[in-house]
Design an enzyme around this catalytic site. Structure first.
Site, PDB file in Angstrom:
ATOM      1  CG  ASP A 301     188.623 -35.512  19.305  1.00 37.94           C
ATOM      2  OD1 ASP A 301     189.722 -35.085  18.910  1.00 37.94           O
ATOM      3  OD2 ASP A 301     187.698 -35.821  18.530  1.00 37.94           O
ATOM      4  CE  LYS A 302     189.397 -29.061  15.882  1.00 38.27           C
ATOM      5  NZ  LYS A 302     188.215 -29.040  14.956  1.00 38.27           N
TER       6      LYS A 302
END
Length: 619
Positions: A301-302
């Protein structure tokens, strides 16, 4: 239980009741054989062949030749090894009884359409909200059901749902998703779905479905079951055929009992679990360690995972009348009275520069717009572009890169400048990605709900070339389940990551700041806010699996050597069962090497537990 029976049998023997002792042991071992056979048949019908068959044959053989004490020793070690393995599998694992501690339980229903404070408010269970109900959502409360905004405008933190790190402002008529965290003002929304049908509950369902669909991991020692059983039976059968003595068959098989194989892997995995916990990583089972060692693809995920999850100051733009530090000091002094996420970044930047903040004579936060404060004799206003422009017509915009946001500043009714903030990548992200690629990870991707431009910018900085952006939780699950080669590692931190963490072969949650949902759905939880721990988890898993395999081969080699010696008849069955305990000891001592396994060797970021430091400002 087996230990108690063994003590009773020995006591009866010592008391001179040898026959009673023999029958007592025979009946008990026979019951264990039947119980084990029933489980074996069930396993075989499911296509699973384990080492228990060898233990059963050994128990039957020892009983058949009257070596009931040896049979008891086999049962004792078999049950002990299985108990140890079960404990290793359960260690640090919790059932997913509740997806979120922060899940909305109560909803405030407004009985009429009057002004806030004059209407009757009824508290009901969130599950009782009906479509069309007008709800009051107080500051810092979670929206209990998908709804449209009734209040003119409001700001919500949707990072746990969409991955967007910046607060999102909605105006009347726009949809607000359940699970979004309200800002600093009380707002009204009108439910458009029941709580059970809302986005938040759909995430819960995705987690449960993903967990139920995961295939079970085959027990490590069972991979050796068929070849080891075959070799043992061949040696035992040859000894019987050559000697013509049936007891020789039992004497060989006593030394072939799979206790070293059943114990070695659980002990090594327990060592790996303890080593990981010492490093600040809670791994929920030994099977997860085995999966970590074999990971071939990784997805991240970012927001809050590859990035720090908190906006930091990256630039100060000022007019000719003001210098950078002066504008930052005034803005930070005003932002002392704001709860906005950007306010914390501005205050941290001022602190990092050593700027002393002034106390305001008065301060007022205008919800969703900004904050106004009287600092000394000057009126300082910090907020969004439109709000500052309405107060200072000479305000002009500044250019922003993807992922950046600006807080505009007006002093005494004149535009003073703008503070640009961004959620920067973690300083360790690039090193971690590079380490993974160099240690067997063939494919690395970013799966994020954030915008494409922002995702691409972060990906370039951390060294990821494969980016999938604008994803909903269900789309993340689909991409993770289709990802090749396998096993797939997924790393995330928010509620929106919970389904994909559960669906991946190995899910790791950044638990230092992450939602309870992510921690519950994940196979491992990182307790320290550092991405380095992901590389450490893979390194510990690889070392642990090497130790487990080596311990198993040590047990196999010693057992086969002893079986060959036993074919000559020089090792009685009881002595062989006791000697087998020395083999167990050798495998356990080696397996304990997992307790001191190495980590990735990457340096921890110096500021992983502190607020981000402001970068050099530029006009």
């Amino acid at each position: 239980m087996t230990a108690i029976v063994a003590v009773v049998v020995l006591a009866l023997g010592i008391a001179g009741l040898a026959e009673t002792s023999r029958w007592f042991a025979t009946i008990y071992v026979s019951l264990i054989i039947v119980w084990t056979l029933v489980g074996m048949v069930r396993d075989v019908l499911r296509g699973h062949f384990g080492l228990d068959v060898l233990a059963v044959i050994a128990m039957i053989a020892t009983l058949a030749v009257g070596e009931y004490v040896a049979s008891l020793i086999i049962v004792l070690m078999l049950s002990g090894g299985e108990a140890l393995e079960d404990y290793a599998a359960r260690r640090a694992k919790k059932e997913l009884t509740s997806l979120l501690d922060r899940a909305p339980q109560i909803a405030h229903i407004v009985d009429s359409g009057g002004a806030v404070g004059s209407d009757a408010i009824t508290d009901v269970a969130a599950d009782d909200v009906q479509v069309g109900d007008v709800l009051l959502v107080r500051p810092s409360e979670v929206v209990p059901a998908d709804a449209v905004l009734v209040t003119d405008s409001a700001s919500f933190d949707e990072s746990s749902l969409t991955g967007e790190s910046m607060p999102v402002t909605h105006i009347a008529g726009e949809e607000v998703l359940s699970g979004a965290l309200n800002g600093s003002q009380a707002v009204r929304v009108r439910a458009i779905r029941r709580s059970a049908d809302s986005q938040y509950q759909q995430i819960v369902a995705l987690v449960q479905e993903a967990q139920e669909s995961r295939a079970p991991v085959v027990r490590l020692a069972d991979r050796f079951a068929i070849p080891f059983t075959a070799v043992s039976l061949i040696i035992a059968g040859a000894a019987w055929a050559i000697s013509g003595d049936a007891s020789r068959f039992a004497e060989v098989l006593v030394l072939a009992t799979p206790c070293p194989l059943l114990i070695a892997a659980p002990v090594a995995f327990l060592g790996g679990l303890s080593r990981a916990a010492k490093a600040g990583i809670i791994i929920k089972s030994g099977a997860v360690i085995e999966q970590l060692a074999g990971v071939r693809s990784a997805a991240f995920d970012k927001t809050g995972t590859l990035t720090q999850g908190r906006p930091a100051l990256v630039a100060v733009h000022t007019t000719d009348e003001f210098d950078d530090d002066h504008v930052l000091q005034l803005a930070a002094s005003a932002e002392q009275y704001s709860s906005h996420v950007l306010a914390e970044g501005i205050r941290n930047a001022a602190s990092a520069r050593g700027l002393a903040l002034s106390t305001a004579a008065s301060a007022n936060e205008v919800a969703t717009n900004g904050v106004s404060a009287l600092i000394g004799s000057r009126t300082v206003v910090v907020g969004k572009l439109a709000y500052i422009t309405s107060l200072a017509p000479d305000t002009h915009t500044v250019d922003l890169a993807p992922g950046q946001a600006a807080a505009y500043v007006a002093v005494d009714g004149r535009f003073a400048g703008a503070l640009v903030l961004a959620d920067d990548p973690r300083p360790e992200s690039r090193a971690v990605i590079s380490w993974l690629r160099g240690h067997g990870i063939e494919r690395v991707a970013m799966l994020t709900g954030d915008a494409r431009s922002t995702a691409d910018a972060v990906a370039r900085e951390v060294g990821i070339t494969e980016v999938r952006a604008d994803l909903l939780p269900g789309e993340k699950v689909r991409l993770a389940t289709q990802m090749q080669p396998r096993p797939v590692l997924m790393v995330g931190d928010g509620v929106n990551d919970a389904p994909v963490l559960a669906a991946a072969d190995v899910g790791i949650a950044m638990g230092a700041k992450g939602a309870t949902a992510a921690g519950d759905a994940a196979d491992a939880v990182i307790l320290k806010d550092s991405l380095v721990k992901v590389a450490d988890a893979v390194a510990i898993g690889s070392h642990t699996l090497r130790v487990a395999f080596t311990a198993i081969w040590i047990g196999i080699a010693i057992s086969i050597a002893l079986m060959l010696v036993a074919t000559t008849g020089v090792i009685p069955a009881v002595v062989g069962a006791l000697v087998q305990e020395l083999v167990d000891l050798a495998t356990i001592l080696y397996a304990l090497r997992a307790l001191s396994g190495p980590t990735s060797g990457l340096d921890e970021p110096a500021h992983s537990d502190r607020a981000p430091t402001a970068l050099t400002a530029r006009r």
